[in-house]
Structure formats: structure tokens, C-alpha cells
Design a protein around this motif. Structure first.
Motif, PDB file in Angstrom:
ATOM      1  N   MET A   1      32.290   6.043   8.104  1.00 30.76           N
ATOM      2  CA  MET A   1      32.791   5.695   6.776  1.00 30.76           C
ATOM      3  C   MET A   1      33.744   4.504   6.804  1.00 30.76           C
ATOM      4  SD  MET A   1      31.492   7.484   4.490  1.00 30.76           S
ATOM      5  CE  MET A   1      32.505   6.595   3.359  1.00 30.76           C
ATOM      6  N   SER A  30      30.514   1.698  -0.075  1.00 30.65           N
ATOM      7  CA  SER A  30      30.253   3.115  -0.319  1.00 30.65           C
ATOM      8  C   SER A  30      30.824   3.459  -1.689  1.00 30.65           C
ATOM      9  CB  SER A  30      30.911   3.978   0.760  1.00 30.65           C
ATOM     10  OG  SER A  30      30.127   3.947   1.933  1.00 30.65           O
ATOM     11  N   ARG A  55      27.594   5.367   2.006  1.00 35.12           N
ATOM     12  CA  ARG A  55      27.494   6.694   1.418  1.00 35.12           C
ATOM     13  C   ARG A  55      27.789   6.628  -0.082  1.00 35.12           C
ATOM     14  NH1 ARG A  55      32.148  10.870   2.820  1.00 35.12           N
ATOM     15  NH2 ARG A  55      31.775  12.230   1.066  1.00 35.12           N
ATOM     16  N   ARG A  57      28.640   9.157  -3.370  1.00 34.67           N
ATOM     17  CA  ARG A  57      29.060  10.511  -3.708  1.00 34.67           C
ATOM     18  C   ARG A  57      29.179  10.600  -5.224  1.00 34.67           C
ATOM     19  NH1 ARG A  57      31.452  15.202  -4.890  1.00 34.67           N
ATOM     20  NH2 ARG A  57      33.105  15.986  -3.526  1.00 34.67           N
TER      21      ARG A  57
END
Ligand SMILES: NC(=O)c1ccc[n+]([C@@H]2O[C@H](COP(=O)([O-])OP(=O)(O)OC[C@H]3O[C@@H](n4cnc5c(N)ncnc54)[C@H](OP(=O)(O)O)[C@@H]3O)[C@@H](O)[C@H]2O)c1
Length: 286
Positions: A1, A30, A55, A57
């Protein structure tokens, strides 16, 4: 991350927020994406092409709930090691029509979504940015921030407040290398304008109704242009540019990095009172 920059976007389920999410993803960020509609958020996640360790979310939250911002900031702090860009994009037009036709509850709800929740997200996430000694906050302004917007009083009041808030905290956090700016995106063909058409000229007023009709007929501001400006403000190219309200339609912001010092020393692109002297009235000022 940790190798990817993190961008939080509210109101990512449709319209401009959806577009911004796709643009920041393509730029290597991300994402932490907030909205109420879980189905649309998941549709967005499914559309993002796989990008290595990046990523995305989704986080379902209703920003009319004063407790929502705390849940968001706690989750960001616990799941991500940093926050690089916060985009306060979610908004509601609130009740349309003259003030006396609106209810206090609807008005307060619009202020909560459009002003108080963005402020709470800044309050909650600034400590992370201060620790990092970097970060960028981008607040979406809107019609009514710089002039009266009859029949949209809650929306206009919130957006004007959000711009002055941006100018004010920009001063507070510039010592930490953090930028805070507002974007005036221009009229875009999104659900927000279709609501104006649905509510009709009776509530929105003839002028607003006709603008919405024109935008739907002609396409309105390109969301790509707004995304390019948001990416510029999120990244290093805009270092030192802070406390400004920037139009995605009218401002030549690509050239601004060549004029950083002049911009920083100037009140250009900020909210200010216009005096009679500025309009050539010999009688207006002492
Ligand atoms: N469209 C224009 O012409 C225009 C002009 C000037 C400025 N702007 C500004 O640009 C930004 C984006 O507008 P847009 O046209 O893309 O609007 P939109 O299509 O109506 O989208 C608004 C977004 O905000 C989210 N949202 C609304 N209420 C929420 C709540 N209570 N809690 C959490 N999320 C909420 C919506 O998601 P959910 O419904 O899933 O929660 C949606 O993702 C706004 O700040 C707007 O004020 C728009």
C-alpha cells in the motif's frame, strides 16, 4: 500500500465523483470511495481495470449523518497508512424554491452534507497530512458560492461557506506543506441538473431551469477538464498553489506554476467584497 498515493473521494457513486475516481485510478492512486449507494459503488469498483498493487475500497456512508465523517476518518486511519488527496465532492442541491417554502430540516440537511461533513472530514484527516508534511484537499464549489442563487439558498450558502473555509484553513496548514483549494467545475450533465429539470421552473426559477435544459442539450462542461484540474491540484505540479477558487472552465491554471509567487502574494481567485470604488461609484466610499 505505502508506495501508492491514497485519494479519498466522496460522492463517487455517479456523476463527477465517478469520473474523478476513474481518473485518479488511471493516475496510479489507491482509492477510498464514499457514497450511500452500495450497488453503484461496487459497479465502479468492477469497472476499474486491475493495476498491480493499487487498491480501491468502497465505503457506504450517508454524509447527512453527523456521525458519518468520524467513521470514515477512523477507517482511513486504521486501514491506510496515509492520505494524500481528499476530494470533498459529494453534495445535494437541498430544498429548491424560495426560503419560506423550504423546511428547516431540509435546509439543515443540505448544510450538513455540503458544508459540515466536508469540514469534519478535513478536521479528521488533517492530522495524518500534518504528520506526513504533505497532502492536498480539494473542495467542490458550486453555483452560488460567488453570487446570489435564488431558490437554491441552502446549497449556495453551503458552497460559499466551503470556499471561505478552504481559504481559511489553507492559511492554517500551509506551514505543513498542505494545499487546500476549491474547484468551480461549471455546469455538468449529471443527476444534479436532471433534478432541476424534474423539480421544474416553478421551484428552480426560469433561469436555472433554462440553464439545465441547455446543459442537457449541449453536454455542459467536460468532466475530463475537471478531472485534469483535480489531478493537478492533487499532485506536485501545483506545489505552493493554495487557498484559491479555481474555475475548470475559465482559468488558465496550467500556466499557474510559472507564477507561483505572484499568485501566493495576491488575492486573485479568492472571495472578496466589491466596493463602490471598484465599480467607479464616486459616492460609495469615505
Ligand atoms: N452538476 C453541476 O452542474 C455542478 C455545477 C457546479 C458544482 N457542482 C458540484 O460538483 C460536485 C459533483 O456534482 P454532480 O453533478 O456529480 O452531482 P450528482 O451527480 O448529484 O452526484 C452527487 C454525488 O454525491 C453523493 N451524495 C449525495 N448525497 C449524499 C449523502 N447524503 N451522503 C453521501 N453521499 C452523497 C451521491 O451518491 P449517493 O446518492 O450514492 O449517496 C453522488 O455520488 C458537487 O459538489 C456539486 O455541488 C456540480
Amino acid at each position: 500500500m505505502a508506495e501508492h498515493k491514497i485519494c479519498l473521494i466522496t460522492g463517487a457513486s455517479r456523476g463527477l465523483g465517478f469520473h474523478l475516481a476513474a481518473a485518479f485510478w488511471r493516475a496510479g492512486y489507491s482509492l477510498f470511495l464514499v457514497a450511500r449507494n452500495n450497488v453503484e459503488l461496487n459497479h465502479l469498483l468492477a469497472m476499474l481495470p486491475p493495476m498491480g498493487a493499487q487498491r480501491a475500497r468502497a465505503f457506504v456512508a450517508d454524509l447527512s449523518d453527523p456521525a458519518a465523517s468520524k467513521r470514515i476518518t477512523e477507517t482511513v486511519c486504521s486501514e491506510f497508512s496515509r492520505i494524500d488527496v481528499l476530494i470533498n465532492n459529494a453534495a445535494t442541491q437541498g430544498p429548491l424554491g424560495p426560503l419560506w417554502s423550504t423546511t428547516a430540516d431540509d435546509w439543515a440537511r443540505a448544510i450538513q452534507v455540503n458544508l459540515l461533513s466536508p469540514i469534519d472530514l478535513c478536521r479528521g484527516l488533517l492530522p495524518l497530512m500534518i504528520d506526513q508534511r504533505s497532502g492536498s484537499i480539494v473542495n467542490l464549489s458550486g453555483g452560488g458560492a460567488t453570487g446570489p442563487r435564488p431558490n437554491f439558498s441552502a446549497y449556495a450558502t453551503a458552497k460559499a461557506g466551503l470556499v471561505r473555509f478552504s481559504e481559511t484553513i489553507a492559511e492554517e496548514v500551509k506551514q505543513f506543506g498542505i494545499k487546500v483549494n476549491a474547484i468551480a467545475p461549471g455546469a455538468m450533465k449529471t443527476a444534479m441538473l436532471s433534478e432541476v429539470l424534474a423539480d421544474g421552473a416553478e421551484k428552480a426559477g426560469d433561469r436555472e431551469y433554462s440553464i439545465a435544459e441547455t446543459v442537457f442539450a449541449t453536454g455542459g462542461t467536460s468532466m475530463d477538464d475537471v478531472a485534469r484540474l483535480a489531478l493537478f491540484l492533487g499532485g506536485d505540479a501545483s506545489l505552493g498553489i493554495t487557498g484559491k477558487l479555481i474555475s475548470a472552465v475559465w482559468d488558465n491554471w496550467e500556466k499557474w506554476p510559472e507564477h507561483r509567487e505572484e499568485l501566493a502574494a495576491s488575492d486573485a481567485y479568492t472571495l472578496r467584497r466589491i466596493g463602490g470604488r471598484d465599480r467607479g461609484f464616486g459616492w460609495g466610499d469615505k
